[in-house]
Motif scaffolding. Sequence first.
Motif, PDB file in Angstrom:
ATOM      1  N   UNK A  59      -6.781  -6.849   2.903  1.00 19.47           N
ATOM      2  CA  UNK A  59      -5.861  -7.776   2.235  1.00 19.47           C
ATOM      3  C   UNK A  59      -5.038  -7.105   1.133  1.00 19.47           C
ATOM      4  N   UNK A  60      -5.624  -6.150   0.431  1.00 19.54           N
ATOM      5  CA  UNK A  60      -4.910  -5.440  -0.627  1.00 19.54           C
ATOM      6  C   UNK A  60      -3.787  -4.557  -0.109  1.00 19.54           C
ATOM      7  N   UNK A  61      -3.799  -4.251   1.191  1.00 18.90           N
ATOM      8  CA  UNK A  61      -2.695  -3.499   1.785  1.00 18.90           C
ATOM      9  C   UNK A  61      -1.475  -4.401   1.994  1.00 18.90           C
ATOM     10  N   UNK A  62      -1.718  -5.701   2.068  1.00 21.61           N
ATOM     11  CA  UNK A  62      -0.665  -6.671   2.358  1.00 21.61           C
ATOM     12  C   UNK A  62      -0.195  -7.387   1.097  1.00 21.61           C
ATOM     13  N   UNK A  63      -1.125  -7.751   0.230  1.00 22.41           N
ATOM     14  CA  UNK A  63      -0.805  -8.514  -0.971  1.00 22.41           C
ATOM     15  C   UNK A  63      -1.043  -7.660  -2.206  1.00 22.41           C
ATOM     16  N   UNK A  64      -0.030  -7.588  -3.065  1.00 27.56           N
ATOM     17  CA  UNK A  64      -0.111  -6.787  -4.276  1.00 27.56           C
ATOM     18  C   UNK A  64       0.322  -7.643  -5.462  1.00 27.56           C
ATOM     19  N   UNK A  65      -0.434  -7.591  -6.541  1.00 26.56           N
ATOM     20  CA  UNK A  65      -0.091  -8.321  -7.757  1.00 26.56           C
ATOM     21  C   UNK A  65       0.690  -7.412  -8.686  1.00 26.56           C
ATOM     22  N   UNK A  66       1.929  -7.815  -9.014  1.00 26.95           N
ATOM     23  CA  UNK A  66       2.756  -7.075  -9.950  1.00 26.95           C
ATOM     24  C   UNK A  66       3.295  -8.049 -10.986  1.00 26.95           C
ATOM     25  N   UNK A  67       2.700  -8.062 -12.176  1.00 32.98           N
ATOM     26  CA  UNK A  67       3.147  -8.986 -13.221  1.00 32.98           C
ATOM     27  C   UNK A  67       4.642  -8.804 -13.517  1.00 32.98           C
ATOM     28  N   UNK A  68       5.332  -9.913 -13.654  1.00 27.88           N
ATOM     29  CA  UNK A  68       6.740  -9.878 -14.024  1.00 27.88           C
ATOM     30  C   UNK A  68       7.699  -9.673 -12.889  1.00 27.88           C
TER      31      UNK A  68
END
Length: 73
Positions: A59-68
């Motif tokens: 899942x981390x290959x598809x969804x990435x959290x980038x604040x802002x």
Amino acid sequence: MPIIVNIDVMLAKRKMQSKELAEILDITQANLSILKTGKAKGIRFDTLAAICEALKCQPGDILVYEPGSIQGT
């Protein structure tokens, strides 16, 4: 939305077309496009699991959290 969807990146790495993934997932290409562009309001865990299985990734290959960050603008 600070969640970035990298389905296109994984499709390219796996040399798979969106149409093929949509068929594997049994969803329309339009719904897959909504996911790919980050315009979806959410994703079911079983759909995420099916994407990971089809693309042989995490899942981390598809969804990435980038604040802002704002996707789709």
